[in-house]
Design a protein around this motif. Structure first.
Motif, PDB file in Angstrom:
ATOM      1  N   ARG A 130     128.244  60.430  -6.779  1.00 45.45           N
ATOM      2  CA  ARG A 130     127.396  60.209  -5.856  1.00 45.45           C
ATOM      3  C   ARG A 130     127.718  59.173  -4.868  1.00 45.45           C
ATOM      4  O   ARG A 130     126.887  58.284  -4.406  1.00 45.45           O
ATOM      5  N   ASP A 133     126.369  59.042  -1.367  1.00 44.71           N
ATOM      6  CA  ASP A 133     124.911  58.458  -1.415  1.00 44.71           C
ATOM      7  C   ASP A 133     124.629  56.951  -1.600  1.00 44.71           C
ATOM      8  O   ASP A 133     123.753  56.422  -1.119  1.00 44.71           O
ATOM      9  N   SER A 138     120.963  55.329  -0.779  1.00 43.08           N
ATOM     10  CA  SER A 138     120.127  56.106  -1.401  1.00 43.08           C
ATOM     11  C   SER A 138     119.340  55.467  -2.552  1.00 43.08           C
ATOM     12  O   SER A 138     120.028  55.222  -3.568  1.00 43.08           O
ATOM     13  N   SER A 140     117.364  57.107  -4.451  1.00 44.44           N
ATOM     14  CA  SER A 140     117.295  57.855  -5.701  1.00 44.44           C
ATOM     15  C   SER A 140     118.772  57.996  -6.252  1.00 44.44           C
ATOM     16  O   SER A 140     118.871  58.272  -7.432  1.00 44.44           O
ATOM     17  N   ALA A 141     119.786  57.778  -5.544  1.00 46.28           N
ATOM     18  CA  ALA A 141     121.100  57.733  -6.211  1.00 46.28           C
ATOM     19  C   ALA A 141     121.444  56.588  -7.181  1.00 46.28           C
ATOM     20  O   ALA A 141     121.643  56.682  -8.414  1.00 46.28           O
TER      21      ALA A 141
ATOM     22  N   THR B  61     118.072  50.381   3.478  1.00 52.36           N
ATOM     23  CA  THR B  61     119.364  50.995   2.911  1.00 52.36           C
ATOM     24  C   THR B  61     120.786  50.687   3.091  1.00 52.36           C
ATOM     25  O   THR B  61     121.595  50.691   1.945  1.00 52.36           O
TER      26      THR B  61
END
Lengths: 230, 257
Positions: A130, A133, A138, A140-141, B61
């Motif tokens: 992952r 990501d 991310s 969610s990662a 992010t």
């Protein structure tokens, strides 16, 4: 018969899973320390006093093992559950119960420590898959990695405990049936071994403390005096 | 390296609690590649939602990706890093400066925590519990003493670290000079050394229970063995020696004589 055995082992395996997690992943509140884990396991088997004896013996051995970051160390949580549960069942009047149960716990600690190394590699492989990501930020990662690691550790601890109990149940019975050494000496030898290891460990940990020798000797004198007076 | 002065602000209570609870799982994805890096990002994430634009923003992010990389710290002191790094991100500190700060912070947080917690506080609490056992305390009391004492320090450290980290931001390195962190191991170590001398004989005495003669023999054996292990056992873990000795004893005891 098989179903009954599995049902018997399931609660203890679940306890081993939860306490195994506490060693590293969650919540590290030291409910996995032998003096707690083995006593709780003994309570599950209806003999908290027996579990506590095993917990104290294992705690003396665990004193010297400091869980520094990436170092390899035995996993005491699941091992203490195995040792505590085994001793709690066999404690009454079986001369070799302490020695054999302790051996079972130490072998479990060895295997369980090895399983933690494998888990850390598994986590690394999962994170590598992952990586893109993660680099992209991310959430969610990040959360997925965390949940994967926690779940895998829960399964690891449960499996180790379950398999150890399954394996050691007949082995312990077999060894205890053939035991020939006197009860007092059986217990004395075990206690001398673990006390020697713990005394050596204490010295290794604290010898750099100022006047450590003096503190230890003062403590020993006090401890010996209390033992004699009682 | 000149650190920007952080404005006087603190995390909203809800976010603080979320981060604090996540800190208990900071090692959930521990691995040999990034150590607790993923855990740091996991713990910081609620604070990063406060960045302008929230979870949809590029700053969110980028920050999350930055903090999921390699990082090492003692788990109980990871809150210092989480708080300080969250503060730096919210203050808009340049990424290059944050990277340098991350690199500089990890080592000290690891070594200070290892010395204070694993090599001092944990053994001391274990010895207190062993002493309680030696004095005849019941199982429930022993567990309550151990968990209560140990976790008073544990929970305080996590909370103090997070609060201090966020309050001080990039200036948090000064906090590593806190008297508890600097001198704690010495004082705790002295207490533990004294207590070890009391707790181990008492615990041994209670386990043996079969009479003073055998307890005395066990204690003498322990002192001699302990001295030998302290002198020659540097390279071998004591518990491995115990495993081998015990296996030999079990074998001896089950062989028909």
């Amino acid at each position: 018969m098989t179903a009954t055995l599995l049902l018997d082992l399931f609660p203890i395996a679940l306890l081993g899973a939860l306490l195994g997690m506490d060693v590293v992943t969650f919540p590290q509140a030291m409910i996995s320390r032998p003096i707690v884990a083995a006593t709780v396991a003994g309570s599950f088997m209806g003999n908290p006093g027996g579990g506590m004896i095993m917990g104290v013996v294992l705690e003396l051995l665990a004193l010297g093992m400091l869980p520094f970051g990436a170092s390899r160390y035995p996993e005491w949580g699941s091992a203490s559950v195995v040792g505590g549960a085994t001793y709690a069942v066999h404690a009454a009047n079986l001369p070799g119960a302490l020695a054999v149960s302790l051996l079972a716990a130490l072998v479990t600690a060895l295997v369980s420590g090895w399983s933690m190394v494998k888990l850390r590699r598994l986590n690394a492989a999962h994170a590598t898959r992952r990586r893109d990501d993660l680099e992209a930020g991310s959430p969610s990662a990040v959360i997925g990695n965390q949940l994967f690691g926690l779940t895998a550790d829960l399964v690891r601890g449960g499996l180790v405990t379950f398999l150890a109990l399954l394996l050691f149940r007949p082995v312990v019975d077999l060894l205890l049936a053939r035991w020939t050494t006197d009860a007092a000496y059986s217990r004395g030898v075990v206690v001398a071994i673990v006390a020697a290891v713990s005394a050596g460990a204490i010295w290794k940990i604290f010898h750099t403390v100022n006047h450590a020798r003096l503190y230890l000797l003062a403590g020993l004198a006090t401890g010996a005096a209390i033992l004699i007076i009682r | 390296m000149t650190a920007p002065q952080p404005p006087a602000a603190s995390l909203p209570l809800g976010i603080w609690i979320r981060i604090y609870l996540r800190l208990f799982a900071v090692q959930g994805a521990w691995n040999y590649e990034t150590l607790i890096g993923n855990g740091i990002a996991f713990c910081m994430e609620p604070a990063l939602r406060m960045l302008p634009g929230g979870t949809k923003s590029q700053r969110y992010t980028e920050a999350l990706g930055r903090h999921a990389r390699y990082f090492n710290a003692h788990p109980y002191l990871a809150g210092i890093a989480v708080g300080a790094l969250a503060r730096a991100e919210l203050d808009g500190v340049p990424p290059a400066l944050i990277e340098r700060f991350r690199t500089a912070l990890g080592g000290p947080l690891g070594s200070v925590g290892d010395r204070l917690v694993w090599a001092s506080w944990l053994p001391l609490c274990s010895l207190v519990a062993l002493a309680a056992f030696g004095f005849g305390a019941r199982p429930g009391v022993i567990i309550a003493i151990f968990l209560g004492l140990y976790n008073a320090g544990h929970l305080w450290m996590r909370a103090w670290g997070l609060r201090t980290g966020f309050e001080r931001g990039l200036r948090v390195a000064d906090s590593l000079g806190h008297p508890v962190l600097r001198q704690g191991p010495q004082y705790v170590g002295s207490a533990a050394a004294l207590l070890a001398g009391i707790a181990i004989p008492l615990a041994v005495g209670r386990i043996v229970m079969e009479g003073r003669t055998l307890a005395g023999e066990a204690i003498i054996g322990a002192i001699v063995g302990g001295a030998l292990l302290a002198r020659f056992g540097e390279r071998v873990d004591g518990w491995r020696i115990a495993l081998v000795a015990l296996a030999v004893f079990v074998l001896y005891s089950v062989i028909p004589k």
